[in-house]
Write an enzyme that holds these catalytic residues in place. Sequence first.
Site, mmCIF file in Angstrom:
data_model
loop_
_atom_site.group_PDB
_atom_site.id
_atom_site.type_symbol
_atom_site.label_atom_id
_atom_site.label_comp_id
_atom_site.label_asym_id
_atom_site.label_seq_id
_atom_site.Cartn_x
_atom_site.Cartn_y
_atom_site.Cartn_z
ATOM 1 C CG ASP A 70 -2.086 1.020 1.472
ATOM 2 O OD1 ASP A 70 -2.361 1.679 0.310
ATOM 3 O OD2 ASP A 70 -2.363 1.087 2.241
ATOM 4 C CD GLU B 276 0.026 5.472 -4.385
ATOM 5 O OE1 GLU B 276 -0.593 4.839 -3.729
ATOM 6 O OE2 GLU B 276 0.579 5.618 -3.022
#
Length: 887
Positions: free
Chosen positions: A468, A471
């Site tokens: 997770d 980015e």
Amino acid sequence: MERLFILLSFTFGASLALQCTQTNDNLRFDCYPESGASQSKCEARGCCWAPAKSGDVKPPRRWNTTKGGPQINVPYCYYPSDYPGYSFNGIATTSYGYTVNFTRSTKSYYPNDIMNLRLDAYFENDNRLRIKIYDPSQARYEVPIDTPPFTQRARNPLYQLAFDPPFGVSVLRISTGEVIFNTSINPGFIYADQFIQMSTPLSSSFIYGLGEHRSSLALPTDWQVFTFWARDQPPSLNSNLYGVHPFYINMEPDGLAHGVFLLNSNAMDVILQPAPALTYRTIGGILDFYILLGPDPIDLVRQYHGIVGMPFMPPMWALGFHLCRWGYNSANGTLAVVERMRNAMIPQDVQWNDIDYMNSHRDWTLDPTKYNDMSNVVSNLHDNGQRYIMILDPAISSSQTPGTYPPYDTGITDNVFIKTEDGKVFIGQVWPGDTAFPDWFHPNTSSWWETLAQKFHDTVDFDGMWLDMNEPSNFIDGTKDGCPDNSYNNPPYVPAVVGQKLYSRTVCPSARQSPSLHYNLHSLYGISEVMVSFNTLKNILKKRPFIISRSSFPSSGRYGGHWLGDNRSEWPEMHYSIIGILNFNMFAIPMVGADICGFSGNTNEELCTRWMQLGAFYPFSRNHNGLGNKDQDPAAFSKASQDSSRDALLIRYSLIPYYYTWFMRAHINGSMVARPLFFDFPGLPELYLVDTQFMIGEAILVSPVLTQGATTVNATFPPSKWYDNYGAAPITVSKTTSKILDAPLNKINIHLRGSKIIPSVIPGLTVNQTRGNPFMLIVCLDIDLTAAGEMYWDDGESLDTFERGQYILFNFTAANNTVTSTIVHDGFAESSSLEFYGAVIFGVITQPSSATINGQACKLLYQKDYEKLSLTCPYMPFNKPLTIRWS
């Protein structure tokens, strides 16, 4: 620079009146894409200024502040047709295609123009043309992913490359003459150090792909901006989301399809306008295009997968049902939900934990008071044939006392963290507080990560990884002090990113990583973590890795799957989930799903019941819930809802052989597991907009209810014969037809396509149970009373079973009241344990009196209204040829 703008306006002003009056609205290409356009600024660039002729008197806007995303209209400032640009300066035929040099004599309005460029055109194969445009005098950043090596020039290409002075490069399909790529549509081709712009017309307005964004499946071309820059952004319209996939598919007027992939990882805008046309604006790297000729969408996707790499082969257990929530609050709380599922007899293969299992949100730790017994929970799961996966965030806590947290201490020693411009460890803030960010490209990071994973695995025997926040996400803009004011953090052109600056809630672009600046590598952060984690799991488990990642980039599917992020418990999210799943199957990431029942906000029983029905057919089927929300595991609802969820999941588990076979096909040749209807029925424009239904493989049509209170669904049926999985009269259509289908709350409409044979198995409550059960065939005869299919099977978890030939492959055919099963390949050591017990044959028009398998009598049940013949036969070895006959 301002003096240059003025000179340009005087130099070209004489011809503007003539050139500007000849441009219609749809063919305007924006010459002032930044905010604050005005007539004086526009004309200083040598461009045209005029309100839209269509009557749109709204001034052009760059930002929709209410939605937080880009909003554009017809540009007031646009290029005249004689805008000065590059000119050819020598074209040479080469052993691989062409090399072209071109120059410009007049600088553009962006700094640091590259005045001399080179184009290399590689005729890589008959369906694939590669065009690279770069600075021949100085190396620029190029994306460090593996693409196929070029071997020899294509002998019979389907395309033709043409050059039209002063600088027009066009690609056309030889068979039809359709131009599928053409740089001359917009004279505003600019190639500066931090601003590269190129446009091309589209063959039609039916364009697909360009992820990761929230949109309809067929992308709108009414002045839309799609921005590429990975971001921790819950799915919403007009926003750049978690991943970057600059690949599109465009349908041509005659039903053929082509695709274009721009291999570039820098921040980028892609603009679609009604011409129809597309404009790229990227702020770094090079232009590296792959142009793919299809000719049909399925072939096209296979060709794209051949560039970025075929998807990984998942372990078979990963095709089961997964369950998670943020906020089980303890190891015992986690196990209690598993036991509730078992008591309700609802299938479940994998239990997950979100960040609440960690000690102070730190990777590779357990909360010492609430989750200290996690190893026993995992042992319980394994004893019941189930698996365990936990979340990991890339950001590593940096604020604790030195010597108390090995991941940070050893990371400093091994020099694995991203650095600031002055060489210090870059510190942002994520869940644990102050954090450092691993540089997954650094040569030391793999061994550092594997050591940490192995030590944790010695305590908690996990089976996969959930990556997770990669980015990478940052809770502040850069560091506590922001980011240095330079051209990397504040470039001359900033694409329309949410937050309006590149370092909004992420790492400073000027930060240093091993191969290059974060400016170039930002959108590769997720894939670089997945690659390292894939090898880590492979080395620790000695089995097939299973990874789900939030951020992705072309080639991510070689190493892991994806979930569609932090969706909401709302009805429209179900529809968007279908679109997302279809897109990621195009992007070579077939192991994809959405959080069933929604992540944020409270669901309700009707919504969750319908979503469980839909989610049972996602390639990656996981119910996941957010912190503080009420329970939404399927066992938490009424008996009626539990029955519905169980029934849908049992259908999925019965189809494990079919799903597994399609994942094998995806792995070896790029076939899509989930696909839009028109992919299997190309050349039917009436299917181009259908995105509320989807196909699984070639044989299964899923038509879910997506609206509250509905008890029917309006389903589209392409030309074929279709059989209702639950039992109803067949639907035979010679042309695309819509039908209203009954859809009570306990049913999702599943239809099986004539001409296909679907392998099936008696379902268990886990894949492990299911694997040991007997197989059957679902035979769906076409109007000519024939059908065909196949099945792939292996041990479900060993590495490289296909590559090493350790599998069994079946071929099934049906004709003349006979179904045959033949063995194409048998290298599976356990194939003798496989048993076969019967078949369901759809399309039997007259009642048979008898049926046999290899000469032995079968019991039969015939339902004339459904054209359905059900056979229960003596158990037979499935690894031997079988013949079923009825008469």
